[in-house]
Design an enzyme around this catalytic site. Structure first.
Site, short mmCIF file in Angstrom:
data_model
loop_
_atom_site.label_atom_id
_atom_site.label_comp_id
_atom_site.label_asym_id
_atom_site.label_seq_id
_atom_site.Cartn_x
_atom_site.Cartn_y
_atom_site.Cartn_z
N CYS A 201 -4.77 5.41 -23.76
CA CYS A 201 -4.81 6.78 -23.26
C CYS A 201 -3.38 7.26 -22.97
O CYS A 201 -2.66 6.62 -22.21
CB CYS A 201 -5.65 6.84 -21.99
SG CYS A 201 -5.63 8.46 -21.18
N CYS A 204 -3.11 7.95 -18.92
CA CYS A 204 -3.06 6.90 -17.89
C CYS A 204 -2.79 5.51 -18.43
O CYS A 204 -2.57 4.58 -17.66
CB CYS A 204 -4.37 6.89 -17.10
SG CYS A 204 -5.78 6.16 -17.99
N CYS A 217 -11.20 8.58 -22.49
CA CYS A 217 -10.70 7.49 -21.67
C CYS A 217 -11.67 7.28 -20.53
O CYS A 217 -11.90 8.20 -19.72
CB CYS A 217 -9.30 7.81 -21.13
SG CYS A 217 -8.67 6.57 -19.97
N CYS A 220 -9.65 7.59 -16.81
CA CYS A 220 -9.16 8.81 -16.15
C CYS A 220 -9.92 10.07 -16.56
O CYS A 220 -9.69 11.14 -16.00
CB CYS A 220 -7.67 9.00 -16.42
SG CYS A 220 -7.28 9.55 -18.11
N ASP A 338 13.98 0.51 -41.18
CA ASP A 338 13.06 -0.55 -40.76
C ASP A 338 11.81 -0.50 -41.64
O ASP A 338 11.11 0.51 -41.67
CB ASP A 338 12.69 -0.33 -39.29
CG ASP A 338 11.82 -1.43 -38.71
OD1 ASP A 338 11.20 -2.17 -39.48
OD2 ASP A 338 11.75 -1.52 -37.47
#
Length: 412
Positions: A201, A204, A217, A220, A338
């Site tokens: 999330c 949170c 979520c 929260c 990368d």
């Protein structure tokens, strides 16, 4: 409606002229379109030039990790139903490239601007957009791009005071988190095939629950908002629930999603879904992407994929075996140096196709495909790879600079 065109100051005029001269020199020297160097020169002479050039325009900003170039093109075509459009159609999406694009649009009504994710908030301050389209956020250019949650927070902070209409993808939790601080949001159910960057999330840090097409979520209460626009099969559903058919020359589900977001943006400017979608049909390719070119007696379809989310969507366009596929990967500055992202791509979906590997990092690709159990051959050049494929159709998937290299070879 944007205001009347105000004459540029002498300083601004000098900056525009100098930028165009620098761009022309770059083109003569064979270094590309010159839009970036031209914009850099212009901004050096007048740091406020971008804001000055946008003052008379109704501006749309389009930002995302994937799909922003195509969506920018689709929105531009839709808005041409109402008036002239200036756009950075070739994808130069940082302030210098945007400045160069707007310098050529003094008579236009609309500015449809693709913006690199990292520059969105700053460009929004400069150009005061009427609308901002946010499509998705996923990992990309890992050596220099911020972690996706941090990027979403920058969007959230940077756009919280914006008066723009935010047209945002309700299916991407990171985009929803970024847009939720804005006062005027239009939610679009555009879908999200790649989910591996949004399992925690953004509010949170809890574990995201994803039943079906929903997400929330449990810790929260942060959850998917109710969309007012949606992609449903081959149709766009508008806020009234009316289904409008999508007819595109561009392939795949992702481009239908791009068309859905584009229709929602066009509606904010008074263009009906019917008119917007009809105009989008004229787009057959975007900066060479999706073009089919003839080379050495083969028909090669050029597909761009820059990160795991893009490769996942691109694989869905490939017909079942046995058609040959060329994969090309570089790791130059514009790509990100990368290549660890290759391990997040499910190359097993190409099993059964004859695979040819080219590009600067073809050996990185070879290791990845060997681990995936997919047969392949490595070639030194695109010419050799094409020559070793049987006559007929070839799918060529490449990341950014290898895509440009391939276009130069096959004459696109």
């Amino acid at each position: 409606m944007a205001g009347n065109v105000e004459p540029l100051s002498p300083r601004a005029k000098l900056a525009v002229t100098a930028g165009r001269a620098a761009a022309a020199v770059s083109r003569v020297a064979g270094r590309g379109s010159g839009s970036v160097i031209g914009g850099k020169v212009a901004l050096r002479l007048d740091p406020d030039l971008l804001a000055r050039l946008a003052r008379h325009l109704d501006v749309v900003l389009v930002s995302a990790t994937n799909g922003k170039t195509t969506t920018t093109r689709l929105i531009a075509e839709a808005l041409r139903a109402n008036g002239g459009v200036v756009s950075n159609a070739l994808g130069a999406n940082m302030p210098a490239g945007i400045t160069s694009a707007l310098a050529g649009g003094s008579e236009s009504q609309y500015g449809v601007i693709e913006v690199d994710e990292k520059y969105l908030a700053g460009v929004a301050v400069d150009v005061a957009p009427k609308a901002i389209a946010l499509l998705n956020l996923s990992r990309d250019q890992l050596d220099r791009a911020g972690e996706t949650r941090m990027l979403a927070e920058k969007w959230r902070e940077g756009l919280s005071g914006s008066k723009a209409i935010i047209i945002a993808n309700a299916d991407d939790p990171l985009v929803v988190w970024a847009a939720s601080g804005s006062p005027n949001v239009v939610w679009v159910a555009a879908g999200q095939e790649w989910k591996d960057d949004a399992w925690s999330c953004p509010s949170c840090g809890g574990v995201m629950q994803r039943p079906g097409d929903d997400w929330f979520c449990a810790e929260c209460g942060f959850r998917r908002p109710t969309p007012s626009w949606a992609l449903s099969g081959d149709h766009v559903l508008d806020p009234n629930g009316t289904a409008w058919p999508i007819h595109l020359q561009l392939p795949g589900r992702a481009n239908k999603a791009n068309a859905t977001s584009s229709a929602a943006v066009a509606a904010a400017f008074g263009v009906s879904p019917q008119v917007a979608l009809e105009r989008m049909y004229s787009v057959a390719a975007v900066a060479g992407r999706y073009d089919v070119v003839s080379y050495q007696g083969r028909d090669i379809r050029l597909l761009l994929a820059k990160n795991p989310a893009g490769w996942l969507e691109t694989f869905s366009l490939i017909d079942p075996p046995p058609g040959p596929v060329i994969l090309a990967v570089n790791a130059r500055g514009a790509d990100g140096t990368d290549t660890s992202w290759l391990w997040d791509v499910d190359f097993s979906r190409l099993a059964g196709h004859p695979i040819a590997l080219i590009g600067d990092r073809r050996l990185d690709l070879a290791v990845r495909l060997e681990v995936a159990g997919v047969d392949f051959q490595v070639y030194e050049s695109a010419e050799e790879a094409v020559r070793m494929c049987p006559p007929g159709r070839i799918e060529a998937i490449a990341n950014y600079t290898s895509f440009q290299d391939l276009r130069r070879v096959v004459g696109n």
